[in-house]
Design an enzyme around this catalytic site. Structure first.
Site, PDB file in Angstrom:
ATOM      1  N   TYR A 105       5.353   2.640  -3.708  1.00  0.00           N
ATOM      2  CA  TYR A 105       4.564   1.430  -3.896  1.00  0.00           C
ATOM      3  C   TYR A 105       5.131   0.647  -5.081  1.00  0.00           C
ATOM      4  O   TYR A 105       5.195   1.155  -6.202  1.00  0.00           O
ATOM      5  CB  TYR A 105       3.097   1.791  -4.132  1.00  0.00           C
ATOM      6  CG  TYR A 105       2.261   0.597  -4.474  1.00  0.00           C
ATOM      7  CD1 TYR A 105       1.978  -0.355  -3.513  1.00  0.00           C
ATOM      8  CD2 TYR A 105       1.784   0.403  -5.758  1.00  0.00           C
ATOM      9  CE1 TYR A 105       1.222  -1.477  -3.834  1.00  0.00           C
ATOM     10  CE2 TYR A 105       1.029  -0.701  -6.087  1.00  0.00           C
ATOM     11  CZ  TYR A 105       0.756  -1.640  -5.121  1.00  0.00           C
ATOM     12  OH  TYR A 105       0.020  -2.748  -5.443  1.00  0.00           O
ATOM     13  N   ASP A 178       0.732  10.418  -3.842  1.00  0.00           N
ATOM     14  CA  ASP A 178       0.000   9.195  -3.461  1.00  0.00           C
ATOM     15  C   ASP A 178      -0.291   9.324  -1.968  1.00  0.00           C
ATOM     16  O   ASP A 178       0.597   9.179  -1.138  1.00  0.00           O
ATOM     17  CB  ASP A 178       0.853   7.963  -3.778  1.00  0.00           C
ATOM     18  CG  ASP A 178       0.136   6.644  -3.463  1.00  0.00           C
ATOM     19  OD1 ASP A 178      -0.805   6.668  -2.646  1.00  0.00           O
ATOM     20  OD2 ASP A 178       0.543   5.602  -4.024  1.00  0.00           O
ATOM     21  N   LYS A 203      -7.682   0.644  -0.053  1.00  0.00           N
ATOM     22  CA  LYS A 203      -7.070   0.626   1.272  1.00  0.00           C
ATOM     23  C   LYS A 203      -7.962   1.375   2.270  1.00  0.00           C
ATOM     24  O   LYS A 203      -9.080   0.973   2.500  1.00  0.00           O
ATOM     25  CB  LYS A 203      -5.650   1.178   1.169  1.00  0.00           C
ATOM     26  CG  LYS A 203      -4.852   0.628  -0.029  1.00  0.00           C
ATOM     27  CD  LYS A 203      -4.575  -0.854   0.046  1.00  0.00           C
ATOM     28  CE  LYS A 203      -4.001  -1.430  -1.250  1.00  0.00           C
ATOM     29  NZ  LYS A 203      -2.818  -0.778  -1.780  1.00  0.00           N
TER      30      LYS A 203
HETATM   31  C1  LIG Z   1      -2.256  -0.570  -3.059  1.00  0.00           C
HETATM   32  C2  LIG Z   1      -1.532   0.668  -3.395  1.00  0.00           C
HETATM   33  C3  LIG Z   1      -1.542   1.170  -4.704  1.00  0.00           C
HETATM   34  C4  LIG Z   1      -2.230   0.441  -5.843  1.00  0.00           C
HETATM   35  O1  LIG Z   1      -3.611   0.438  -5.669  1.00  0.00           O
HETATM   36  P1  LIG Z   1      -4.604  -0.740  -6.195  1.00  0.00           P
HETATM   37  O2  LIG Z   1      -5.933  -0.330  -5.662  1.00  0.00           O
HETATM   38  O3  LIG Z   1      -4.089  -2.030  -5.626  1.00  0.00           O
HETATM   39  O4  LIG Z   1      -4.543  -0.729  -7.675  1.00  0.00           O
HETATM   40  C5  LIG Z   1      -0.868   2.365  -4.942  1.00  0.00           C
HETATM   41  N1  LIG Z   1      -0.231   3.030  -3.953  1.00  0.00           N
HETATM   42  C6  LIG Z   1      -0.210   2.566  -2.679  1.00  0.00           C
HETATM   43  C7  LIG Z   1       0.525   3.340  -1.638  1.00  0.00           C
HETATM   44  C8  LIG Z   1      -0.854   1.373  -2.364  1.00  0.00           C
HETATM   45  O5  LIG Z   1      -0.805   0.910  -1.110  1.00  0.00           O
END
Ligand SMILES: *Cc1c(COP(=O)(O)O)cnc(C)c1O
Length: 385
Positions: A105, A178, A203
């Site tokens: 990301y 992640d 998400k």
């Molecule tokens: C969006 C995202 C983030 C960051 O998250 P936020 O809620 O926007 O701070 C980190 N990792 C992945 C894979 C993401 O899609």
């Protein structure tokens, strides 16, 4: 919910762990906007609650549910995915070495490259789809954290979690994953050896594009986890109570949403393989996709709702395709019930590793034929211009 009984994860999710409100008998948990709690007359805080920058009972259903779904020991809600991820790095000691993927990301990669230096954390970005490269990159005793994302934005490269955990632990490092894109519906990193799991709850966990939030889950409630908690309250990186309440509501339908998005994404990917206007479809569920075998091993019940297509005709054709959609929304982010399309290179900076002809697709829960039809007409219009 009956603790002795072992229920399916879908059941825990639907009822957000089954907690009803003990005071009012309400089926849905309450929102607690209070910033502060009453001290007992004898000067103690028997409730365990003092001030809402440290924590909030409105977090409890979402945290308990994530702990259950990830097979974790504990979970925390954060103000955003970035707040959750950066709390892990801030819990390291100055001088610690970190290995992170080259493809990850973009916002977090940029934070690591720019700001980790200020925390005096040393980071190596390595191609972690190949475990032998991790084995070369770790410095036993000095590497304290290996960070991975799988499938990784925006090309959906796979990393073998179990093999990575073995190498990380052999070097004395923790493994953090992640898990935003697969969600615990499809991948449970702790079962595969990970120590920490991070989510952008913005998400799929929330799933409705109306909350910015983050979550962490841990395999062990150890000293490192205590530091993470101290950082959350010290930085004030807490979720708001309304957002936490919306999050537990969104999480109840996680399984339905992820299942639908995964099935539609596979169908869309298969449809655009070999399409006259498409150079390549990137999706872990395609048998010819590099990493498909790893995906099959560590993803269960689907390959997720994210895919990318590389458009014939290069960057201009890709941007023209995104400009011509009528049903997909042209927007960044992912994991909502509405489908999004994004020319990814346009939002990343000059250090972007994203191919310029790539469109990232976040598949929602619309009918897949409508999504395919809209993309088809957009590709046609872009290529007839
Ligand atoms: C969006 C995202 C983030 C960051 O998250 P936020 O809620 O926007 O701070 C980190 N990792 C992945 C894979 C993401 O899609």
């Amino acid at each position: 919910m009956k603790d002795k009984m072992s229920l399916h994860p879908e059941t825990y999710a639907a009822q957000a762990m089954g907690a009803t409100d003990p005071v009012t008998r309400a089926v849905i948990p309450a929102i607690h906007p209070s910033t502060t709690y009453v001290r007992d007359p004898d000067n103690l805080y028997r409730s365990g609650r003092i001030y809402a920058r440290a924590d909030n009972p409105t977090f409890d259903p979402a945290e308990a549910l994530l702990t259950q779904l990830e097979g974790a020991a504990a979970s925390f809600c954060f103000a955003s995915g970035m707040a959750a991820a950066t709390a892990i790095f801030q819990a390291l000691e100055p001088g610690d070495h970190v290995v992170a993927p080259r493809v990850m990301y973009w916002g977090l990669r940029r934070w690591l490259a720019n700001f980790a230096a200020q925390w005096r954390i040393e980071v190596d970005f390595v191609d972690l789809d190949d475990p032998t490269k991790l084995a070369q990159a770790v410095r036993p005793g000095r590497t304290k954290l290996v960070w991975i994302e799988t499938p990784a934005n925006p090309t959906w490269v796979l990393t073998d979690i179990a093999a990575t955990a073995t190498i990380a632990h052999g070097a004395g490092a923790r493994l953090a994953v992640d898990n935003t894109v697969p969600t615990p519906v499809l991948t449970r990193p702790i079962e595969l050896g990970a120590d920490l799991v991070m989510h952008s709850a913005t998400k799929y966990l929330n799933g409705h594009s109306d909350v910015i939030g983050g979550m962490l889950a841990t395999a062990a409630q150890d000293g490192f986890w205590d530091r993470v908690q101290t950082i959350r309250s010290g930085n004030g990186a807490v979720l708001g109570p309304m957002e936490a309440w919306l999050l537990q509501r969104g999480m109840r339908t996680l399984f339905l949403r992820v299942d639908r998005a995964s099935r539609s994404a596979l169908r869309i990917a298969e449809y655009f393989v070999g399409h006259r206007h498409v150079e390549a479809a990137l999706y872990p569920g395609l048998p010819e996709f590099p990493g498909h075998d790893v995906a099959k091993r560590q993803m269960r019940g689907g390959f997720g709702g994210m895919l990318s297509i590389r458009v014939k005709g290069g960057e201009n054709a890709a941007i023209a395709t995104a400009a011509a959609v009528q049903l997909w929304h042209r927007a960044t982010s992912l994991g909502g019930v509405e489908s999004l399309i994004e020319h990814r290179r346009s939002i990343e900076d000059a250090t972007s590793l994203c191919p310029p002809d790539l469109l990232r697709l976040s598949v929602g829960i619309e009918h897949p034929d409508d999504l395919i039809g809209d993309l088809e007409q957009a590709l046609d219009r872009a290529h007839s211009a």
